[in-house]
Design a protein around this motif. Structure first.
Motif, PDB file in Angstrom:
ATOM      1  N   ARG A   1       3.273  -6.916  -1.817  1.00 26.51           N
ATOM      2  CA  ARG A   1       3.594  -6.366  -1.234  1.00 26.51           C
ATOM      3  C   ARG A   1       3.298  -5.261   0.062  1.00 26.51           C
ATOM      4  O   ARG A   1       2.709  -5.380   1.711  1.00 26.51           O
ATOM      5  CB  ARG A   1       5.322  -6.026  -0.497  1.00 26.51           C
ATOM      6  CG  ARG A   1       5.954  -5.504   0.345  1.00 26.51           C
ATOM      7  CD  ARG A   1       7.571  -5.565   0.463  1.00 26.51           C
ATOM      8  NE  ARG A   1       8.641  -5.260   1.511  1.00 26.51           N
ATOM      9  CZ  ARG A   1       9.865  -5.173   1.871  1.00 26.51           C
ATOM     10  NH1 ARG A   1      10.583  -5.665   0.525  1.00 26.51           N
ATOM     11  NH2 ARG A   1      10.186  -5.504   2.217  1.00 26.51           N
TER      12      ARG A   1
ATOM     13  N   THR B   1       1.026  -4.922   3.532  1.00 25.99           N
ATOM     14  CA  THR B   1       1.494  -4.458   4.450  1.00 25.99           C
ATOM     15  C   THR B   1       0.742  -3.110   4.750  1.00 25.99           C
ATOM     16  O   THR B   1       0.172  -3.316   6.729  1.00 25.99           O
ATOM     17  CB  THR B   1       2.853  -3.019   4.366  1.00 25.99           C
ATOM     18  OG1 THR B   1       3.591  -4.187   3.502  1.00 25.99           O
ATOM     19  CG2 THR B   1       3.816  -2.508   5.626  1.00 25.99           C
ATOM     20  N   TYR B   2      -0.490  -2.539   4.586  1.00 22.84           N
ATOM     21  CA  TYR B   2      -1.572  -2.052   5.266  1.00 22.84           C
ATOM     22  C   TYR B   2      -2.231  -3.268   5.790  1.00 22.84           C
ATOM     23  O   TYR B   2      -3.109  -2.464   6.681  1.00 22.84           O
ATOM     24  CB  TYR B   2      -2.252  -1.275   3.579  1.00 22.84           C
ATOM     25  CG  TYR B   2      -2.684  -0.205   3.947  1.00 22.84           C
ATOM     26  CD1 TYR B   2      -2.673   0.680   4.560  1.00 22.84           C
ATOM     27  CD2 TYR B   2      -4.682  -0.970   3.987  1.00 22.84           C
ATOM     28  CE1 TYR B   2      -4.205   1.891   4.772  1.00 22.84           C
ATOM     29  CE2 TYR B   2      -5.800   0.236   4.211  1.00 22.84           C
ATOM     30  CZ  TYR B   2      -5.484   1.175   4.812  1.00 22.84           C
ATOM     31  OH  TYR B   2      -6.739   2.232   5.688  1.00 22.84           O
TER      32      TYR B   2
ATOM     33  N   CYS C   1      -1.425  -3.301   8.816  1.00 24.51           N
ATOM     34  CA  CYS C   1      -0.816  -1.982   9.918  1.00 24.51           C
ATOM     35  C   CYS C   1      -2.896  -2.525  10.337  1.00 24.51           C
ATOM     36  O   CYS C   1      -3.203  -2.134  11.482  1.00 24.51           O
ATOM     37  CB  CYS C   1      -1.085  -1.320   9.395  1.00 24.51           C
ATOM     38  SG  CYS C   1      -1.350   0.274   9.820  1.00 24.51           S
TER      39      CYS C   1
ATOM     40  N   THR D   1       9.308 -11.043   0.679  1.00 23.74           N
ATOM     41  CA  THR D   1       7.816 -10.303   0.956  1.00 23.74           C
ATOM     42  C   THR D   1       7.111 -10.962   2.667  1.00 23.74           C
ATOM     43  O   THR D   1       6.632  -9.813   3.002  1.00 23.74           O
ATOM     44  CB  THR D   1       6.729 -10.551   0.540  1.00 23.74           C
ATOM     45  OG1 THR D   1       6.884 -10.021  -1.439  1.00 23.74           O
ATOM     46  CG2 THR D   1       4.947  -9.732   0.430  1.00 23.74           C
TER      47      THR D   1
ATOM     48  N   ALA E   1       9.269  -9.959   4.704  1.00 21.18           N
ATOM     49  CA  ALA E   1       8.792  -8.343   5.260  1.00 21.18           C
ATOM     50  C   ALA E   1       8.000  -8.109   6.875  1.00 21.18           C
ATOM     51  O   ALA E   1       7.222  -6.945   7.030  1.00 21.18           O
ATOM     52  CB  ALA E   1       8.513  -7.615   4.204  1.00 21.18           C
ATOM     53  N   LEU E   2       6.514  -9.298   6.344  1.00 24.29           N
ATOM     54  CA  LEU E   2       5.645  -8.966   6.959  1.00 24.29           C
ATOM     55  C   LEU E   2       5.655  -9.451   8.175  1.00 24.29           C
ATOM     56  O   LEU E   2       5.569  -9.255   9.031  1.00 24.29           O
ATOM     57  CB  LEU E   2       4.560  -9.723   5.628  1.00 24.29           C
ATOM     58  CG  LEU E   2       3.622  -9.679   5.129  1.00 24.29           C
ATOM     59  CD1 LEU E   2       2.597 -10.622   4.032  1.00 24.29           C
ATOM     60  CD2 LEU E   2       2.676  -8.106   6.039  1.00 24.29           C
TER      61      LEU E   2
ATOM     62  N   ALA F   1       7.466  -7.133  10.084  1.00 29.79           N
ATOM     63  CA  ALA F   1       6.574  -5.794  11.208  1.00 29.79           C
ATOM     64  C   ALA F   1       5.894  -6.679  12.025  1.00 29.79           C
ATOM     65  O   ALA F   1       5.310  -5.751  13.106  1.00 29.79           O
ATOM     66  CB  ALA F   1       5.966  -5.371   9.670  1.00 29.79           C
TER      67      ALA F   1
ATOM     68  N   LEU G   1       6.126  -0.116   8.368  1.00 29.08           N
ATOM     69  CA  LEU G   1       5.139  -0.025   7.896  1.00 29.08           C
ATOM     70  C   LEU G   1       5.244   0.255   6.500  1.00 29.08           C
ATOM     71  O   LEU G   1       4.781   1.224   5.598  1.00 29.08           O
ATOM     72  CB  LEU G   1       3.563   0.680   8.829  1.00 29.08           C
ATOM     73  CG  LEU G   1       3.686  -0.880   9.298  1.00 29.08           C
ATOM     74  CD1 LEU G   1       2.511   0.379  10.575  1.00 29.08           C
ATOM     75  CD2 LEU G   1       3.689  -1.476   9.013  1.00 29.08           C
TER      76      LEU G   1
ATOM     77  N   TRP H   1       6.746   0.738   3.411  1.00 29.95           N
ATOM     78  CA  TRP H   1       6.257   0.171   2.730  1.00 29.95           C
ATOM     79  C   TRP H   1       4.730   0.717   1.711  1.00 29.95           C
ATOM     80  O   TRP H   1       4.624   0.546   0.292  1.00 29.95           O
ATOM     81  CB  TRP H   1       6.386  -1.412   1.878  1.00 29.95           C
ATOM     82  CG  TRP H   1       7.746  -1.814   2.198  1.00 29.95           C
ATOM     83  CD1 TRP H   1       8.229  -1.571   3.078  1.00 29.95           C
ATOM     84  CD2 TRP H   1       9.226  -1.872   1.172  1.00 29.95           C
ATOM     85  NE1 TRP H   1       9.853  -1.931   2.878  1.00 29.95           N
ATOM     86  CE2 TRP H   1       9.854  -2.249   1.631  1.00 29.95           C
ATOM     87  CE3 TRP H   1       8.425  -1.854  -0.151  1.00 29.95           C
ATOM     88  CZ2 TRP H   1      11.431  -2.286   0.967  1.00 29.95           C
ATOM     89  CZ3 TRP H   1       9.811  -1.691  -1.040  1.00 29.95           C
ATOM     90  CH2 TRP H   1      10.971  -2.146  -0.875  1.00 29.95           C
TER      91      TRP H   1
END
Length: 543
Positions: A144, A148-149, A152, A195, A198-199, A202, A236, A238
């Motif tokens: 995760r 997440t990074y 971004c 997971t 969450a993506l 975002a 973001l 996380w």
């Protein structure tokens, strides 16, 4: 010795070289035919070398049982703690975990491409990555922070057409379905659902921000865009590196709107996030480091004391030391002493620009231990000179009756226009816990030398007296929703505006860490003007 020998073995050198070549091919724009030839190779590599690629994420304690070879090597003491930041591989090679992070970024970027054939190939590789993590680590959630990074880096840097297009949303939704014919098909929704959700969240917030801030349909409502970027920063959080990038982007947007104090808070929050990530990574590295992190919890608390947005429940930093250390390894270029110092310098500059001089001094003092340990005496001297200059400004512009103001607070006036006699904040009660007072708004007046953090603590103490015992008062950003059972307040810094006739009103200057408003006018004859004169005075006395 065994670990050092394994690191330079021909097999590892060949693997790192192969990863570097594969990454170079992914970095360039390729045709659909090329990706159809490349994706089977990438899927096979992700599965065959899953233990090496995911080793930093599956390093348990020596007493924890594990079936993976990397974890077994750690438990047997064959692998020492990894240094931070990790050393790069010899060119043109690439270390396994940095390869995984960069490859994930390129795959998410391609999964957002306009051509459906390209998106399908990238999605198949992302599914292979999720299956490999489930087999090697026993959970997809270990990916995760890295994903997440990667999201971004793929859509947020820079923010533009790829984020506005929204093509990635469909691919992420398709990944939630069980893989046909795979051993991981049973229980896939439960293993990967959190997971991927969450993506998806975002990505949706990034898309909303991109449509409002860029392109032909960009919104002129700066405050609404700021609120959207606050939501992006929370989504973001996380990944500390992605969180810092979002906070610095928010800082730049607030500064462009001349919301100096709120921009300073965003930069100070970025410094606090980077500090915590750096401390966690250094603690995990242990003996592999020459020196521990120069900052600790007390330094984060010092930053927390000067602004309202840097609160413990707002950082969402991983509670587990192992999870914090692994999340800090995503985007390591954003987690360093130099980055923390840059965030602190930006926060100090903006606090000075916004007139919160004491907050600027406290923020600048947090950077001093780093300069001292580096023996950077020139930087240390400049930092002390800057702090001394702010103290001189505070001495020249004291409020009446304050310590050091002289006899009865009378001093010769300094050159230039007189400063505002106080700072003002618009306060709004949010949440059902307030009962009939929910939605009430007033302007709160504070002495100029009091920081935003001090004001918020006094306000919370004052408001708690009228609530049932045990009901916490929590500050939330503008536009935020109140949590159930909590009494929430929205605090917005505002500035007085004077007209030629001597009237006074209160104008918006941004939200407490998130956005601003437009209450008040130059004549001061509306509700905000009345609040600044009478209601705010009583609120200050009652606090």
């Amino acid at each position: 010795a065994a670990a050092a020998a394994a690191a330079v073995s021909p097999a590892m050198v060949f693997l790192e070289g192969s990863l570097g070549v594969l990454l170079a091919a992914m970095r360039r724009q390729q045709s659909v035919t090329t990706w159809r030839a490349l994706s089977p190779l990438l899927r096979r590599l992700l599965w065959d070398h899953r233990s090496s690629l995911l080793a930093p994420l599956i390093r348990p304690s020596p007493s924890a049982p594990s079936s993976s070879s990397a974890a077994a090597a750690v438990a047997a003491g064959l692998l020492p703690p990894e240094p931070f930041p990790p050393p790069p591989a010899a060119a043109p090679g690439e270390k396994p975990y940095p390869f995984l992070e960069k490859a994930s970024t390129y795959l998410l970027r391609i999964a957002a491409a306009p051509l459906p054939e390209l998106r399908a190939e990238a999605a198949s590789c992302l599914r292979a990555l999720l299956e490999a993590a489930l087999d090697a680590a026993g959970a997809v959630t270990v990916l995760r922070p890295m994903l997440t990074y990667a999201l971004c880096a793929a859509l947020y840097s820079p923010l533009g057409e790829a984020a506005r297009r929204g093509a990635l949303a469909g691919e992420l939704a398709a990944l939630r379905s069980s893989p046909a014919g795979s051993p991981a098909a049973h229980g896939w929704e439960g293993a990967a659902g959190a997971t991927l959700q969450a993506l998806e969240s975002a990505e949706a917030r990034l898309r909303e921000l991109a449509c409002a801030a860029t392109g032909p349909q960009a919104s002129p409502d700066v405050e609404a865009v700021v609120e959207m970027e606050c939501a992006v920063a929370a989504a973001l959080s996380w990944a500390p590196a992605a969180h810092c990038k979002a906070l610095r982007s928010l800082c730049a947007r607030l500064e462009a709107g001349q919301h100096w104090v709120e921009a300073a808070e965003a930069a100070a929050t970025a410094a606090g996030v980077a500090m915590q990530a750096l401390a966690a990574a250094h603690a995990a590295a242990g003996s592999a480091l020459v020196a521990p992190c120069v900052w600790g919890d007390s330094d984060v608390d010092a930053l927390r004391g000067v602004c309202a947005s840097l609160r413990r429940e707002g950082l969402r930093f991983p509670a587990s030391a192992a999870a914090a250390a692994s999340s800090a390894r995503c985007g390591v270029e954003e987690i360093s002493e130099d980055k923390v110092l840059a965030h602190i310098a930006e926060a100090t500059r903006l606090f000075v620009r916004g007139g919160h001089l004491e907050a600027a001094v406290r923020a600048a003092a947090v950077a001093l231990p780093a300069w001292e340990r580096r023996r950077a005496f020139g930087d240390l001297a400049r930092a002390h000179s800057g702090i001394a200059g702010v103290y001189r400004s505070l001495k020249q512009l004291p409020p009446a009756g304050a310590a050091g103001a002289g006899s009865f607070g009378i001093l010769p006036p300094p050159p230039g226009p007189p400063p505002p006699p106080a700072t003002f904040y618009r306060v709004r009660l949010v949440g059902a816990a307030w009962g009939e007072g929910a939605g009430r708004t007033w302007v709160h007046r504070e002495p100029r030398e009091r920081t935003l953090g001090d004001m918020l603590r006094r306000l919370q103490t004052s408001l708690t007296a009228g609530l049932p015992r045990g009901t916490p008062v929590v500050s939330i950003p503008a536009g935020g929703a109140a949590a159930e059972g909590r009494a929430c307040v929205q605090v917005t810094a505002v500035e007085p505006m004077f007209d030629r006739g001597g009237g006074c009103g209160v104008g918006g200057s941004g939200g407490g860490g998130s956005g601003g408003g437009d209450v008040g006018d130059s004549n001061g004859d509306d509700d905000a003007g009345v609040g600044a004169g009478a209601g705010a005075q009583s609120a200050g006395e009652g606090g």
